[in-house]
Design a protein around this motif. Structure first.
Motif, PDB file in Angstrom:
ATOM      1  N   TYR A  87       1.070  -1.224  -0.040  1.00  0.00           N
ATOM      2  CA  TYR A  87      -0.215   0.068  -0.004  1.00  0.00           C
ATOM      3  C   TYR A  87       0.818   1.256  -0.241  1.00  0.00           C
ATOM      4  O   TYR A  87       1.952   1.216   0.571  1.00  0.00           O
ATOM      5  CB  TYR A  87      -1.105  -0.033   1.266  1.00  0.00           C
ATOM      6  CG  TYR A  87      -0.330  -0.120   2.367  1.00  0.00           C
ATOM      7  CD1 TYR A  87       0.166   1.301   2.907  1.00  0.00           C
ATOM      8  CD2 TYR A  87       0.055  -0.984   3.391  1.00  0.00           C
ATOM      9  CE1 TYR A  87       0.943   1.496   4.362  1.00  0.00           C
ATOM     10  CE2 TYR A  87       0.595  -1.001   4.671  1.00  0.00           C
ATOM     11  CZ  TYR A  87       1.070   0.120   5.016  1.00  0.00           C
ATOM     12  OH  TYR A  87       1.714   0.421   6.196  1.00  0.00           O
ATOM     13  N   GLY A  88       0.056   2.427  -0.518  1.00  0.00           N
ATOM     14  CA  GLY A  88       0.844   3.504  -0.230  1.00  0.00           C
ATOM     15  C   GLY A  88      -0.161   4.364   0.546  1.00  0.00           C
ATOM     16  O   GLY A  88      -1.482   4.231   0.456  1.00  0.00           O
ATOM     17  N   LYS A  89       0.542   5.214   1.406  1.00  0.00           N
ATOM     18  CA  LYS A  89      -0.177   6.038   2.325  1.00  0.00           C
ATOM     19  C   LYS A  89       0.207   7.474   2.409  1.00  0.00           C
ATOM     20  O   LYS A  89       1.564   7.756   2.183  1.00  0.00           O
ATOM     21  CB  LYS A  89       0.122   5.593   3.812  1.00  0.00           C
ATOM     22  CG  LYS A  89      -0.605   6.525   4.863  1.00  0.00           C
ATOM     23  CD  LYS A  89      -0.102   5.945   6.307  1.00  0.00           C
ATOM     24  CE  LYS A  89      -0.738   4.710   6.426  1.00  0.00           C
ATOM     25  NZ  LYS A  89      -0.439   4.213   7.893  1.00  0.00           N
ATOM     26  N   ILE A  90      -0.618   8.560   2.543  1.00  0.00           N
ATOM     27  CA  ILE A  90      -0.466   9.742   2.320  1.00  0.00           C
ATOM     28  C   ILE A  90      -0.984  10.723   3.481  1.00  0.00           C
ATOM     29  O   ILE A  90      -2.016  10.399   3.700  1.00  0.00           O
ATOM     30  CB  ILE A  90      -0.797  10.713   1.042  1.00  0.00           C
ATOM     31  CG1 ILE A  90      -0.270   9.829  -0.200  1.00  0.00           C
ATOM     32  CG2 ILE A  90      -0.623  12.161   1.012  1.00  0.00           C
ATOM     33  CD1 ILE A  90      -0.891  10.334  -1.576  1.00  0.00           C
ATOM     34  N   ASN A  91      -0.160  11.310   4.408  1.00  0.00           N
ATOM     35  CA  ASN A  91      -0.768  12.209   5.307  1.00  0.00           C
ATOM     36  C   ASN A  91      -0.944  13.488   4.888  1.00  0.00           C
ATOM     37  O   ASN A  91      -0.187  14.062   4.571  1.00  0.00           O
ATOM     38  CB  ASN A  91       0.271  12.181   6.572  1.00  0.00           C
ATOM     39  CG  ASN A  91       0.333  10.801   7.252  1.00  0.00           C
ATOM     40  OD1 ASN A  91      -0.664  10.022   7.438  1.00  0.00           O
ATOM     41  ND2 ASN A  91       1.390  10.481   7.536  1.00  0.00           N
ATOM     42  N   THR A 100      -5.191   5.928   2.212  1.00  0.00           N
ATOM     43  CA  THR A 100      -4.174   4.677   1.987  1.00  0.00           C
ATOM     44  C   THR A 100      -4.911   4.038   0.725  1.00  0.00           C
ATOM     45  O   THR A 100      -6.222   3.809   0.849  1.00  0.00           O
ATOM     46  CB  THR A 100      -4.126   3.910   3.075  1.00  0.00           C
ATOM     47  OG1 THR A 100      -3.902   4.798   4.255  1.00  0.00           O
ATOM     48  CG2 THR A 100      -3.322   2.539   2.996  1.00  0.00           C
ATOM     49  N   GLY A 101      -4.067   3.543  -0.066  1.00  0.00           N
ATOM     50  CA  GLY A 101      -4.534   2.898  -1.271  1.00  0.00           C
ATOM     51  C   GLY A 101      -3.447   1.536  -1.646  1.00  0.00           C
ATOM     52  O   GLY A 101      -2.358   1.801  -1.370  1.00  0.00           O
ATOM     53  N   GLY A 102      -4.115   0.626  -1.989  1.00  0.00           N
ATOM     54  CA  GLY A 102      -3.475  -0.667  -2.421  1.00  0.00           C
ATOM     55  C   GLY A 102      -4.139  -1.880  -1.681  1.00  0.00           C
ATOM     56  O   GLY A 102      -5.338  -1.994  -1.669  1.00  0.00           O
ATOM     57  N   LYS A 103      -3.134  -2.955  -1.276  1.00  0.00           N
ATOM     58  CA  LYS A 103      -3.640  -4.047  -0.485  1.00  0.00           C
ATOM     59  C   LYS A 103      -3.355  -3.694   0.964  1.00  0.00           C
ATOM     60  O   LYS A 103      -2.232  -3.473   1.282  1.00  0.00           O
ATOM     61  CB  LYS A 103      -2.925  -5.320  -0.988  1.00  0.00           C
ATOM     62  CG  LYS A 103      -3.801  -6.566  -0.530  1.00  0.00           C
ATOM     63  CD  LYS A 103      -3.003  -7.735  -0.899  1.00  0.00           C
ATOM     64  CE  LYS A 103      -3.917  -9.002  -0.578  1.00  0.00           C
ATOM     65  NZ  LYS A 103      -3.151 -10.227  -1.179  1.00  0.00           N
ATOM     66  N   LEU A 104      -4.667  -3.382   1.473  1.00  0.00           N
ATOM     67  CA  LEU A 104      -4.374  -2.694   2.807  1.00  0.00           C
ATOM     68  C   LEU A 104      -3.921  -3.457   3.791  1.00  0.00           C
ATOM     69  O   LEU A 104      -3.805  -4.744   3.945  1.00  0.00           O
ATOM     70  CB  LEU A 104      -5.892  -2.269   3.270  1.00  0.00           C
ATOM     71  CG  LEU A 104      -6.419  -1.395   2.073  1.00  0.00           C
ATOM     72  CD1 LEU A 104      -7.906  -1.007   2.692  1.00  0.00           C
ATOM     73  CD2 LEU A 104      -5.933  -0.071   1.865  1.00  0.00           C
ATOM     74  N   MET A 137      -9.460   1.244  -0.845  1.00  0.00           N
ATOM     75  CA  MET A 137      -9.005   2.505  -0.468  1.00  0.00           C
ATOM     76  C   MET A 137      -9.434   2.840   0.872  1.00  0.00           C
ATOM     77  O   MET A 137     -10.557   2.366   1.018  1.00  0.00           O
ATOM     78  CB  MET A 137      -9.202   3.524  -1.475  1.00  0.00           C
ATOM     79  CG  MET A 137      -8.546   3.492  -2.798  1.00  0.00           C
ATOM     80  SD  MET A 137      -9.149   4.803  -4.076  1.00  0.00           S
ATOM     81  CE  MET A 137      -8.151   5.925  -3.449  1.00  0.00           C
ATOM     82  N   LEU A 138      -8.640   3.399   1.700  1.00  0.00           N
ATOM     83  CA  LEU A 138      -9.170   3.785   3.061  1.00  0.00           C
ATOM     84  C   LEU A 138      -8.917   5.197   3.403  1.00  0.00           C
ATOM     85  O   LEU A 138      -7.730   5.909   3.267  1.00  0.00           O
ATOM     86  CB  LEU A 138      -8.302   3.014   4.066  1.00  0.00           C
ATOM     87  CG  LEU A 138      -8.716   3.239   5.703  1.00  0.00           C
ATOM     88  CD1 LEU A 138     -10.023   2.822   5.888  1.00  0.00           C
ATOM     89  CD2 LEU A 138      -7.653   2.389   6.430  1.00  0.00           C
ATOM     90  N   LEU A 139      -9.856   6.033   3.646  1.00  0.00           N
ATOM     91  CA  LEU A 139      -9.730   7.316   4.098  1.00  0.00           C
ATOM     92  C   LEU A 139      -9.990   7.460   5.646  1.00  0.00           C
ATOM     93  O   LEU A 139     -10.951   6.995   6.109  1.00  0.00           O
ATOM     94  CB  LEU A 139     -10.920   8.103   3.332  1.00  0.00           C
ATOM     95  CG  LEU A 139     -10.865   9.616   4.000  1.00  0.00           C
ATOM     96  CD1 LEU A 139      -9.735  10.279   3.643  1.00  0.00           C
ATOM     97  CD2 LEU A 139     -12.253  10.168   3.373  1.00  0.00           C
ATOM     98  N   GLN A 140      -8.960   7.981   6.188  1.00  0.00           N
ATOM     99  CA  GLN A 140      -9.231   8.257   7.719  1.00  0.00           C
ATOM    100  C   GLN A 140      -9.095   9.734   8.101  1.00  0.00           C
ATOM    101  O   GLN A 140      -8.258  10.468   7.636  1.00  0.00           O
ATOM    102  CB  GLN A 140      -8.050   7.488   8.520  1.00  0.00           C
ATOM    103  CG  GLN A 140      -8.198   5.923   8.442  1.00  0.00           C
ATOM    104  CD  GLN A 140      -6.993   5.245   9.052  1.00  0.00           C
ATOM    105  OE1 GLN A 140      -5.860   5.120   8.517  1.00  0.00           O
ATOM    106  NE2 GLN A 140      -7.457   4.755  10.180  1.00  0.00           N
TER     107      GLN A 140
END
Length: 317
Positions: A87-91, A100-104, A137-140
């Motif tokens: 996964y790739g994650k952006i703050n 976060t997107g990809g295989k979580l 995709m995960l949005l937090q």
């Protein structure tokens, strides 16, 4: 595949040296099991974790090369390569928003049991079924201290529906405990079949973590995970009762650690065979660490399979 993996590892290290911080770690683990029938079964795993961080960015992945269980009747050594997560994650906005997107691989909302890596650990709130080892995709959003709200979108049918989404929430009250809720929705015509949970974890007592919760909706269940530790000693009890089917399960574990030696006692009772194939399991685990190496013995007795003795050799790097 192996050549591509080696090239990718080298690229990650080089990119880390130039543009950010990169790490590579993992382990090799082999498990040989002596059984009641006099057989020696064998399985092994190579795990490789890659991680790269720079400013508010993160990339992480895990590759595993695992053999299927080899028994006296197995002639071929079959292996499977698995991408556990990537996964790739952006703050964003100073960490108030995380995308976060990809295989979580996210366990922010997880509540679960388990002292041993090899036995039991069957009671949990089911949140990680949708946020870990799933492509999506995960949005937090973390608007204030202690509050974490997440929305996950997982691929499914070509036409987007409610079944593609889940909502999660965690609120941590300082010196009191954590409230965790979630819902992963069924399709719009069967919303009553959505997967939901609501739990509270008490953390006000030093050394004690006591969780109690509900999970449903298709079948209603209540569960608990009570964990107490003091110095070298730890004890955990985790019951679950399926109210709809009137099925009860409970597992427990005790742990004691002295220097490099850890000793565990393990027990599970499952009259209705929800998690165990027999009525009960009784076992122990003896671990001895030598630097980054580990040798473990895990004698276990189950009603259906009798006695077995897994022997674990693990070296981490």
């Amino acid at each position: 595949m192996k050549k591509h993996l080696a090239f990718f590892c080298a690229a990650v290290v080089l990119a880390g040296a130039v543009f950010g911080q990169a790490t590579i770690n993992g382990y090799v683990r082999a498990i040989g099991t002596l059984t009641d029938e006099g057989n020696f079964n064998y399985v092994d795993r190579l795990r490789l974790n890659l991680k790269w961080t720079a400013d508010n960015l993160e990339f992480a992945s895990r590759f595993q090369l695992s053999s299927k269980e080899l028994t006296v009747n197995t002639s071929d050594k079959i292996t499977d390569i698995d991408v556990v997560y990537a996964y790739g994650k952006i703050n964003l906005f100073g960490g108030k928003v995380v995308v976060t997107g990809g295989k979580l691989y996210n366990y922010d909302y997880d509540i679960s049991s388990g002292y041993s890596d090899y036995v039991l650990g069957n009671v949990y709130n089911a949140t990680s079924d949708y946020t870990a080892q799933k492509q999506g995709m995960l949005l937090q959003v973390l608007p204030v201290e202690g509050l974490n709200i997440g929305v996950v979108a997982l691929p499914g049918n070509t036409k987007v529906g409610t079944e593609n989404f889940g909502v999660f929430g965690k609120y941590s009250i300082s010196k009191v405990g954590d409230i965790v809720v979630h819902s992963y929705f069924a399709d719009k015509d069967n919303l009553k079949d959505s997967n939901v949970s609501a739990s509270f974890t008490l953390t006000a007592v030093e050394g004690l973590s006591a969780s109690a919760g509900y999970k449903g909706l298709t079948k209603h269940a209540v569960y608990g995970v009570i964990d107490y530790s003091k110095d070298a000693f730890g004890i955990q009890v985790a019951p679950e009762y399926n109210v709809t089917d009137k099925k009860f399960y409970i597992e427990g574990a005790v742990k004691y650690t002295i220097a490099d030696v850890t000793l565990m006692g393990l027990v599970g009772y499952d009259k209705d065979h929800v998690y165990l194939s027999g009525d009960y399991l009784v076992g122990a685990e003896l671990q001895y660490k030598v630097g980054n190496g580990l040798v473990a013995f895990n004698p276990t007795y189950t009603q259906d399979e009798g006695f077995s003795l897994p022997i674990v050799v693990k070296v981490s790097f």
